[in-house]
Design an enzyme around this catalytic site. Sequence first.
Site, mmCIF file in Angstrom:
data_model
loop_
_atom_site.group_PDB
_atom_site.id
_atom_site.type_symbol
_atom_site.label_atom_id
_atom_site.label_comp_id
_atom_site.label_asym_id
_atom_site.label_seq_id
_atom_site.Cartn_x
_atom_site.Cartn_y
_atom_site.Cartn_z
ATOM 1 N N ALA A 194 0.798 -1.226 0.000
ATOM 2 C CA ALA A 194 0.000 0.000 0.000
ATOM 3 C C ALA A 194 0.827 1.272 0.000
ATOM 4 O O ALA A 194 0.294 2.346 -0.324
ATOM 5 C CB ALA A 194 -0.936 0.004 1.211
ATOM 6 N N GLY A 246 -8.286 -2.155 -19.798
ATOM 7 C CA GLY A 246 -9.285 -1.287 -19.201
ATOM 8 C C GLY A 246 -9.438 0.056 -19.874
ATOM 9 O O GLY A 246 -10.351 0.808 -19.531
ATOM 10 N N ASP A 249 8.275 -5.729 -21.267
ATOM 11 C CA ASP A 249 7.569 -4.642 -20.591
ATOM 12 C C ASP A 249 6.294 -4.240 -21.312
ATOM 13 O O ASP A 249 5.293 -3.906 -20.662
ATOM 14 C CB ASP A 249 8.498 -3.426 -20.466
ATOM 15 C CG ASP A 249 8.001 -2.415 -19.455
ATOM 16 O OD1 ASP A 249 7.669 -2.812 -18.323
ATOM 17 O OD2 ASP A 249 7.948 -1.218 -19.783
ATOM 18 N N HIS A 276 0.801 -5.989 -23.088
ATOM 19 C CA HIS A 276 -0.120 -4.935 -23.509
ATOM 20 C C HIS A 276 -0.472 -4.999 -24.994
ATOM 21 O O HIS A 276 -1.653 -5.081 -25.373
ATOM 22 C CB HIS A 276 0.487 -3.556 -23.232
ATOM 23 C CG HIS A 276 0.867 -3.316 -21.809
ATOM 24 N ND1 HIS A 276 0.116 -3.762 -20.743
ATOM 25 C CD2 HIS A 276 1.918 -2.652 -21.272
ATOM 26 C CE1 HIS A 276 0.696 -3.381 -19.616
ATOM 27 N NE2 HIS A 276 1.790 -2.723 -19.907
ATOM 28 N N ARG A 304 12.374 9.348 -33.818
ATOM 29 C CA ARG A 304 11.369 8.321 -34.089
ATOM 30 C C ARG A 304 11.885 6.923 -33.752
ATOM 31 O O ARG A 304 11.129 5.960 -33.817
ATOM 32 C CB ARG A 304 10.958 8.358 -35.571
ATOM 33 C CG ARG A 304 10.060 9.528 -35.931
ATOM 34 C CD ARG A 304 9.694 9.501 -37.414
ATOM 35 N NE ARG A 304 9.156 8.211 -37.818
ATOM 36 C CZ ARG A 304 7.866 7.865 -37.695
ATOM 37 N NH1 ARG A 304 7.013 8.702 -37.129
ATOM 38 N NH2 ARG A 304 7.461 6.687 -38.111
#
Length: 516
Positions: free
Chosen positions: A22, A193, A247, A252, A479
């Site tokens: 936490a 999400g 990563d 993702h 880039r």
Amino acid sequence: MCLEQQDQADRKPKLAITVLGATGDLAKVETFPALLDLFGHGMLEDAVIVGFARKDKTRNEFHDIVSEAMENSHVCEEMPELKDSIPGFLERVHYFKGSYDSDESMAELDSFLKEEEGKLREGPTLRLFYMAIPPFVFPGAAQAIKSKAMSDNTRLIVEKPFGHDLSSATDLQEKLGALFEEDAIYRMDHFLGYEINQSILAVRFGNVFLEPLMNRHHVASVRITLKEDFDLQGRGGYFTKYGVIRDNVQNHLLQMLCLVAMENPSTSGACADLRDAKLEVLNAMEVPDAKDMVLGQYEGADGKPGYLEDESIPEEDREAAKRTATFVQMVVRINNERWKGVNFIVKAGKAVEESKCEIRVQFKEPAPTCVLKDVVPKRDELVMRVSPHQAVYMRMNVKSPGLSTDLVQSEMDLTYSRKYPDIYTPSAYTRLILAAIQGDSQSFVRDDEMLRAWELFTPLLDKIEAEKMQPTLYPRGSRGPPEADEMLSQYGYVRPQGKWSRPDRPNCAHSRLMSK
């Protein structure tokens, strides 16, 4: 506008939410602001929240830390009125000092939770344990929870990374799976999400004109990009052990790719688990080939440091750091009837010229026709921009206004901040924590798709490490390696001319994606 209120009893159980770790950055930056968001929208009416960590702090000291973090969070930046809810929220937040893998600590936590749960309404309790802790701590913490802190219904939210290769992921899964059923484990990939990623299936399967085009007969290539303009200063010690493929890509961007490529998950009119459809895509994928890949690492430019100048990289890891990729562009191929022959070009880069996450589906040129005469039309594109300035738009050919018969490319544009200026869009963490509370697991990563993803990428990662592949240096703020742009035409992608007209401000989407 706010989150839809769920009145059904099974949707709003009595809650005990424990955040392990936490006092860490993840809990402060994402978890507690998301919980505040849910509280401010009336979704945590019967809840007790406990921050669990190893540091010796009083409840008031913890409140000060959490309060400051929430006031400065992106959630309160987008919804300043939530700051008024902080005092009421903190009344529900407690602090518990203990060791994550200690039966004794978990037994004490169990007694504390029972006392606080007794102050809530009658009925069964859902205990949700949010593991904002390193993965190597997951099994010990899960064992202690299983032994001493279970309730009528207990669920775990675990954060990526889910291991660093197939072996470690399998080991982690076997340890967690021996303690909890799969339907109690919620593996969070927060990209699932984001609003636009939640909309991919609606865009595909909710528009009769589009879905028949999403196949190898009409699509020239698909490009999925995550660019971040910020550097890795302070994270080099961690990043040297993981690199950009672990990563960003293996999790993702691969999840986004599956949503773009999957079949309709509906079966005989009934909604199936969309993760079955994602797994079908993963099973049809070929292991990425290093020959179709460009690796890069940013170096210092304009007075700003390069990756190797990060003092958080330990001295013993300096040689490994020289081979750590902060940029990758690779081709992924799906060997099934729908997509065989179509290249999915996946790109992720740190410290590049801009921050952007988007999907581009580029369609083939139309066949010659007498109507177009000698005019060569540009390729149509469907673009789904996750961040910043979330949008869905199509590049398409139209006749140039006026007497000319030339073709020009224009856009059918749904920019959320223009179309929905006053609509509340929850953060990815808000949305996913609520889904876990409601028992909706479809936006979380299932064990079999996680392991299949590692099966695909571990051989490539092993080859990179075994052959000590050296990334190409690129100036930060550029880039990336020029070879990445040069390879695009080889794989069926044509860079469009002109730039999309961006709105003045982002709308409820992170300008700085928290890729972690």
